[in-house]
Design an enzyme around this catalytic site. Structure first.
Site, PDB file in Angstrom:
ATOM      1  N   GLU A   1      10.264   0.503   0.452  1.00  0.00           N
ATOM      2  CA  GLU A   1       8.805   0.460   0.291  1.00  0.00           C
ATOM      3  C   GLU A   1       8.180   1.844   0.415  1.00  0.00           C
ATOM      4  O   GLU A   1       7.292   2.189  -0.343  1.00  0.00           O
ATOM      5  CB  GLU A   1       8.171  -0.494   1.307  1.00  0.00           C
TER       6      GLU A   1
ATOM      7  N   ASP B   1      -1.338  -0.725  -1.423  1.00  0.00           N
ATOM      8  CA  ASP B   1      -0.334  -0.935  -0.387  1.00  0.00           C
ATOM      9  C   ASP B   1      -0.346   0.283   0.529  1.00  0.00           C
ATOM     10  O   ASP B   1      -0.409   1.413   0.043  1.00  0.00           O
ATOM     11  CB  ASP B   1       1.056  -1.096  -1.002  1.00  0.00           C
TER      12      ASP B   1
END
EC number: 3.2.1.17
Length: 148
Positions: free
Chosen positions: A53, A71
């Site tokens: 991520e 995000d």
């Protein structure tokens, strides 16, 4: 005159970069903060998730034009559902925090919010990167030789 300007630019770049954890340092930190085995998710799976991520970077952000959400942080927690960035339409803020808290070098709030995310019915599958890179894989390499 050039030296103060150069120093200022250098300090700015350090501020923007944030903390990039070393692999074993992050593993120890996540264990200390109670993620190892939380909701049945191994520490190695959390480490794999964080690697894919954010590459262990606390300041990582990624804008999603389709949903107009972003995000944030080491776990890339989304502003549509989990935090408030003041600009995502119809944000839910289920973690009850500003998204900026997810970008701090102290990842305590990011871990607390990740625990909230994984407590939902989707569990760890809420993260696309986990499904793409960690699910059904040998993730032991992410904690190997870390003493955790």
């Amino acid at each position: 005159m050039k030296a103060p300007l150069l120093l200022g630019l250098l300090l700015l770049s350090v501020t923007v970069q944030g903390k990039v954890f070393e692999r074993c340092d992050l593993a120890r930190t996540l264990k200390r903060l109670g993620l190892a085995g939380f909701k049945g998710v191994s520490l190695a799976n959390w480490m794999c998730l964080a690697k894919w991520e954010s590459d262990y970077n606390t300041k990582a952000t990624n804008y999603n034009p389709g949903s107009r959400s972003t995000d944030y942080g080491i776990f890339q927690i989304n502003s549509r559902y989990w935090c408030n960035d003041g600009k995502t339409p119809r944000a839910v803020n289920s973690c009850h925090i500003p998204c900026s808290d997810l970008l701090k070098d102290d990842i305590t709030q990011a871990v607390a919010c990740a625990k909230r995310v994984v407590s939902d019915p989707n569990g760890i599958r809420a993260w696309v990167a986990w499904r793409a890179h960690c699910e059904n894989q040998d993730v032991s390499q992410y904690v190997r030789n870390c003493g955790v």
